[in-house]
Design a protein around this motif. Structure first.
Motif, short mmCIF file in Angstrom:
data_model
loop_
_atom_site.label_atom_id
_atom_site.label_comp_id
_atom_site.label_asym_id
_atom_site.label_seq_id
_atom_site.Cartn_x
_atom_site.Cartn_y
_atom_site.Cartn_z
N THR A 19 -9.10 -83.50 -17.47
CA THR A 19 -9.97 -82.33 -17.36
C THR A 19 -10.50 -81.97 -18.74
O THR A 19 -9.73 -81.81 -19.69
N VAL A 20 -11.83 -81.85 -18.84
CA VAL A 20 -12.49 -81.53 -20.11
C VAL A 20 -13.50 -80.41 -19.89
O VAL A 20 -13.93 -80.15 -18.77
N ARG A 21 -13.88 -79.75 -20.97
CA ARG A 21 -14.92 -78.72 -20.89
C ARG A 21 -16.27 -79.37 -20.61
O ARG A 21 -16.51 -80.52 -20.99
N ILE A 36 -18.12 -86.96 -25.15
CA ILE A 36 -18.73 -86.88 -26.48
C ILE A 36 -17.89 -86.08 -27.47
O ILE A 36 -18.28 -85.90 -28.62
N ALA A 37 -16.72 -85.63 -27.04
CA ALA A 37 -15.81 -84.90 -27.93
C ALA A 37 -14.40 -85.05 -27.41
O ALA A 37 -14.18 -85.47 -26.27
N GLY A 38 -13.44 -84.70 -28.23
CA GLY A 38 -12.05 -84.74 -27.82
C GLY A 38 -11.41 -86.09 -28.06
O GLY A 38 -12.01 -87.00 -28.63
N PRO A 39 -10.17 -86.26 -27.61
CA PRO A 39 -9.42 -87.50 -27.88
C PRO A 39 -9.99 -88.73 -27.17
O PRO A 39 -9.71 -89.85 -27.59
N PHE A 40 -10.77 -88.55 -26.13
CA PHE A 40 -11.35 -89.69 -25.40
C PHE A 40 -12.82 -89.90 -25.74
O PHE A 40 -13.56 -90.49 -24.97
N LYS A 41 -13.25 -89.41 -26.90
CA LYS A 41 -14.64 -89.52 -27.31
C LYS A 41 -15.11 -90.97 -27.26
O LYS A 41 -14.43 -91.88 -27.71
N GLY A 42 -16.29 -91.17 -26.65
CA GLY A 42 -16.87 -92.51 -26.52
C GLY A 42 -16.50 -93.22 -25.24
O GLY A 42 -17.09 -94.25 -24.90
N ASP A 96 -15.94 -73.72 -16.10
CA ASP A 96 -16.86 -74.58 -16.84
C ASP A 96 -16.15 -75.87 -17.30
O ASP A 96 -16.29 -76.31 -18.42
N GLN A 97 -15.36 -76.44 -16.35
CA GLN A 97 -14.61 -77.66 -16.65
C GLN A 97 -14.93 -78.75 -15.63
O GLN A 97 -15.31 -78.46 -14.50
N VAL A 98 -14.73 -79.99 -16.07
CA VAL A 98 -14.97 -81.15 -15.23
C VAL A 98 -13.73 -82.05 -15.29
O VAL A 98 -13.19 -82.29 -16.37
N THR A 99 -13.28 -82.52 -14.13
CA THR A 99 -12.19 -83.49 -14.09
C THR A 99 -12.81 -84.86 -13.89
O THR A 99 -13.60 -85.06 -12.95
N VAL A 100 -12.49 -85.78 -14.79
CA VAL A 100 -13.06 -87.14 -14.76
C VAL A 100 -11.94 -88.16 -14.69
O VAL A 100 -10.79 -87.87 -14.99
N GLU A 101 -12.31 -89.38 -14.27
CA GLU A 101 -11.38 -90.49 -14.24
C GLU A 101 -11.95 -91.56 -15.17
O GLU A 101 -13.08 -92.03 -14.97
N ARG A 122 -15.99 -91.35 -14.52
CA ARG A 122 -16.67 -90.89 -13.31
C ARG A 122 -16.16 -89.48 -12.99
O ARG A 122 -14.96 -89.22 -13.02
N VAL A 123 -17.10 -88.59 -12.66
CA VAL A 123 -16.74 -87.20 -12.35
C VAL A 123 -16.05 -87.16 -11.00
O VAL A 123 -16.57 -87.66 -10.00
N GLN A 124 -14.86 -86.55 -10.97
CA GLN A 124 -14.09 -86.42 -9.74
C GLN A 124 -14.20 -85.02 -9.13
O GLN A 124 -14.29 -84.86 -7.93
N ARG A 125 -14.19 -84.00 -10.02
CA ARG A 125 -14.20 -82.62 -9.54
C ARG A 125 -14.86 -81.73 -10.60
O ARG A 125 -14.75 -81.98 -11.79
N ILE A 126 -15.53 -80.67 -10.15
CA ILE A 126 -16.19 -79.73 -11.04
C ILE A 126 -15.68 -78.33 -10.74
O ILE A 126 -15.67 -77.90 -9.60
N ASP A 127 -15.26 -77.63 -11.78
CA ASP A 127 -14.81 -76.24 -11.66
C ASP A 127 -15.81 -75.36 -12.41
O ASP A 127 -15.71 -75.20 -13.63
N GLU A 128 -16.80 -74.84 -11.67
CA GLU A 128 -17.85 -74.05 -12.31
C GLU A 128 -17.33 -72.74 -12.88
O GLU A 128 -17.86 -72.26 -13.88
N THR A 129 -16.31 -72.16 -12.28
CA THR A 129 -15.80 -70.87 -12.78
C THR A 129 -15.16 -71.02 -14.16
O THR A 129 -15.26 -70.13 -14.98
#
Length: 150
Positions: free
Chosen positions: A136-138, A101-107, A120-125, A111-118
């Motif tokens: 990787t996005v916030r 919903i934000a950033g250069p890939f908005k819209g 607060d980031q998510v790696t998606v494909e 699929r979520v690949q990995r979550i880094d809770e420390t």
């Protein structure tokens, strides 16, 4: 120290909290206006009479919350969940389908690949990418569309 709930006009919680805080009564120790609590402000004070006196001068403050004719109080244990922020990645699981919903890939959907809770980031494909590239996005830049756990 008792914590009193003050009823306010809707969407005026922050204004009321700021006005109470600027009154600088030494018997008022803290004011809390959490975003998740609509039409209420929490005030930590010596007693209800002090809070009532301050509220007389503040617009949008409707008064103390009463139950059965008595002013109700809360304890720190009852309000401490408002004090710790919840991470943006809470409720997101690996394998979830999300929309950026934000950033250069908005819209884009991914699929979520990995979550880094420390961090607060998510790696998606990304779905539409011809070559799968992990991005990787916030946590506040995605919205869950479909979760495998649900």
């Amino acid at each position: 120290m008792p914590i009193f709930a003050v009823k306010t006009t809707a969407r005026q919680e922050r204004t009321v909290a700021d006005m109470i805080a600027t009154k600088q009564f030494e018997d008022i120790h803290a004011v809390l206006s959490p975003d998740s609590l609509t039409s209420y402000v929490m005030v930590e004070a010596e007693d209800s009479a002090i809070v009532s006196r301050v509220l007389e001068e503040i617009p949008h403050a409707r008064g103390l919350v009463e139950s059965g004719g008595h002013v109700g109080t809360s304890s720190m244990a009852e309000v401490e969940h408002f004090l710790s922020p919840t991470p943006d990645v809470e409720g997101i699981a690996e394998g979830d389908i999300v929309e950026l919903i934000a950033g250069p890939f908005k819209g884009e959907k991914a699929r979520v690949q990995r979550i880094d809770e420390t961090k607060d980031q998510v790696t998606v494909e990304l779905y539409e990418a011809t070559v799968p590239i992990p991005v990787t996005v916030r946590g506040d830049q995605i919205r869950v569309l479909d979760s495998e756990e649900r």
